[in-house]
Motif scaffolding. Structure first.
Motif, PDB file in Angstrom:
ATOM      1  N   THR A 117       1.169  -0.888   0.360  1.00 48.00           N
ATOM      2  CA  THR A 117      -0.171   0.213  -0.141  1.00 48.00           C
ATOM      3  C   THR A 117       0.765   1.074  -0.058  1.00 48.00           C
ATOM      4  O   THR A 117       1.592   1.097   0.252  1.00 48.00           O
ATOM      5  CB  THR A 117      -1.160   0.013   1.209  1.00 48.00           C
ATOM      6  N   HIS A 118       0.470   2.451  -0.243  1.00 45.12           N
ATOM      7  CA  HIS A 118       1.298   3.925  -0.597  1.00 45.12           C
ATOM      8  C   HIS A 118      -0.008   4.159   0.057  1.00 45.12           C
ATOM      9  O   HIS A 118      -1.390   4.580  -0.321  1.00 45.12           O
ATOM     10  CB  HIS A 118       1.329   3.998  -1.773  1.00 45.12           C
ATOM     11  N   THR A 119       1.065   5.298   0.647  1.00 39.23           N
ATOM     12  CA  THR A 119      -0.159   7.356   0.863  1.00 39.23           C
ATOM     13  C   THR A 119      -0.021   8.001  -0.347  1.00 39.23           C
ATOM     14  O   THR A 119       0.929   9.436  -0.112  1.00 39.23           O
ATOM     15  CB  THR A 119       0.873   7.423   2.226  1.00 39.23           C
ATOM     16  N   ARG A 120      -0.122   7.489  -1.610  1.00 40.93           N
ATOM     17  CA  ARG A 120       0.266   8.320  -2.407  1.00 40.93           C
ATOM     18  C   ARG A 120      -0.646   8.068  -3.981  1.00 40.93           C
ATOM     19  O   ARG A 120      -1.475   6.784  -3.368  1.00 40.93           O
ATOM     20  CB  ARG A 120       0.711   8.490  -3.310  1.00 40.93           C
ATOM     21  N   TYR A 121      -1.103   8.662  -4.919  1.00 42.84           N
ATOM     22  CA  TYR A 121      -2.408   8.272  -5.093  1.00 42.84           C
ATOM     23  C   TYR A 121      -1.476   7.377  -6.930  1.00 42.84           C
ATOM     24  O   TYR A 121      -1.171   7.243  -6.855  1.00 42.84           O
ATOM     25  CB  TYR A 121      -2.874   9.190  -6.636  1.00 42.84           C
ATOM     26  N   GLY A 122      -2.203   6.404  -7.127  1.00 42.41           N
ATOM     27  CA  GLY A 122      -2.251   5.635  -8.222  1.00 42.41           C
ATOM     28  C   GLY A 122      -0.940   5.926  -9.052  1.00 42.41           C
ATOM     29  O   GLY A 122      -1.511   7.208  -9.704  1.00 42.41           O
ATOM     30  N   GLY A 123       0.127   5.662  -9.800  1.00 45.02           N
ATOM     31  CA  GLY A 123       0.278   5.488 -10.823  1.00 45.02           C
ATOM     32  C   GLY A 123       0.168   5.089 -12.010  1.00 45.02           C
ATOM     33  O   GLY A 123      -0.894   4.720 -12.327  1.00 45.02           O
ATOM     34  N   ASP A 124       0.956   4.810 -13.022  1.00 48.55           N
ATOM     35  CA  ASP A 124       0.273   4.650 -14.544  1.00 48.55           C
ATOM     36  C   ASP A 124      -1.126   4.838 -14.993  1.00 48.55           C
ATOM     37  O   ASP A 124      -2.010   4.156 -15.178  1.00 48.55           O
ATOM     38  CB  ASP A 124       0.327   3.193 -14.467  1.00 48.55           C
ATOM     39  N   ARG A 125      -1.403   6.702 -14.883  1.00 52.42           N
ATOM     40  CA  ARG A 125      -2.299   7.419 -15.262  1.00 52.42           C
ATOM     41  C   ARG A 125      -4.037   6.631 -14.265  1.00 52.42           C
ATOM     42  O   ARG A 125      -4.667   6.881 -15.053  1.00 52.42           O
ATOM     43  CB  ARG A 125      -3.120   7.433 -16.137  1.00 52.42           C
ATOM     44  N   ILE A 126      -3.564   6.065 -13.255  1.00 55.37           N
ATOM     45  CA  ILE A 126      -4.612   5.643 -12.746  1.00 55.37           C
ATOM     46  C   ILE A 126      -5.434   6.405 -11.837  1.00 55.37           C
ATOM     47  O   ILE A 126      -6.680   6.466 -12.249  1.00 55.37           O
ATOM     48  CB  ILE A 126      -4.190   4.229 -11.111  1.00 55.37           C
TER      49      ILE A 126
END
Length: 272
Positions: free
Chosen positions: A151-160
């Motif tokens: 999990t990450h405290t950020r928004y998803g990469g790869d244009r997610i």
């Protein structure tokens, strides 16, 4: 799911010997873009896995391999409470490196899985004492159970994050600042009911896309955006997400229409 921080092949072998599932994943303790990820399906794979990851520079993580399909849960904290916004279906190159090739969002999981991941993510962040920001949690469903992978405290990469904006009218970036300012986040116009980001992995070295191909790409019903142009691409061995040369975003009213759009993209650009 068992895991262990390791620094040499001997420690990897010890973990593998104790692994009940017979398959493990070796990856850098800190990294992005699927870089250095490799599956170990037998003891004979350990030497090649060690070489792939760069002869073990720094701490590594070895963990039990979990089968099943890959997904991610996109979320944000509102008034200190976690809100699940959408599920993303992830497509990869598969065994042994699992480099991501496409994402579809929102992906409709059966209600029982949706409720499980909603609860698990909430409990996970509560245990970490996190109550603010965007979240991106990768998970798998295997043998009727949900497993959180990371999990990450950020928004998803790869244009997610952009798929979320297009299909839900939600900007996670905007939501973060709204939370800090104690205001309600703005909603944006919804463009598609479902959308996909498709990543371009050419089959041959030095692939050049023609103006005709790019023009045909933009004629696809549901085409939204691409960062491709007709330049020469120095295609390299695919070792991580960073060797992909671009992306195409398409959208539709339903899953079947979206699949047709994706197939058109792959046909025009001659990708798998």
């Amino acid at each position: 799911m068992n895991f262990l921080k390791v620094r040499n092949k001997s420690e990897i072998k010890m973990f593998y010997d104790d692994c009940e599932v017979g398959e493990t994943i070796l990856k850098p303790l800190s990294g992005t873009g699927s870089e250095g990820i490799v599956k170990i399906s037998g003891k004979e794979d350990i030497d090649s896995a060690w070489s792939w990851i760069g002869d073990g520079t720094g701490d590594l993580l070895v963990e039990e391999f979990v089968g099943g399909s890959e997904y991610s849960a996109e979320g944000v904290f509102v008034n200190g409470k976690h809100k699940l916004l959408a599920i993303t279906k992830k497509y990869t190159t598969g065994d042994p490196h699992f480099i991501e090739t496409a994402h579809i969002q929102p992906y409709n999981l059966p209600e029982k899985y949706y409720k499980k991941i909603e609860l698990y993510v909430k409990m996970f962040f509560e245990s970490l004492g996190i109550y603010m920001g965007a979240t991106h949690t990768e998970f798998k469903i295997f043998r009727d159970e949900v497993y959180i992978i990371e999990t990450h405290t950020r928004y998803g990469g790869d244009r997610i994050w952009e798929l979320l904006l297009l299909t839900k009218g939600i900007s996670q970036q905007n939501a973060i600042f709204a939370e800090i300012a104690q205001k309600t986040a703005d909603k944006f116009p919804v463009k598609f009911k479902i959308a996909a980001s498709v990543f371009v992995i050419p089959k041959k070295m030095g692939n050049t896309y023609t103006l005709e191909q790019l023009t045909n790409l933009k004629k696809i019903k549901g085409f939204y955006k691409t960062d491709l142009d007709s330049k020469y691409y120095p295609v390299r061995e695919l070792k991580s997400s960073y060797e992909r040369i671009g992306y195409v975003i398409v959208g539709a009213d339903n899953f079947e229409e979206l699949q047709k759009c994706i197939l058109e993209v792959k046909d025009i650009l001659e990708i798998e």
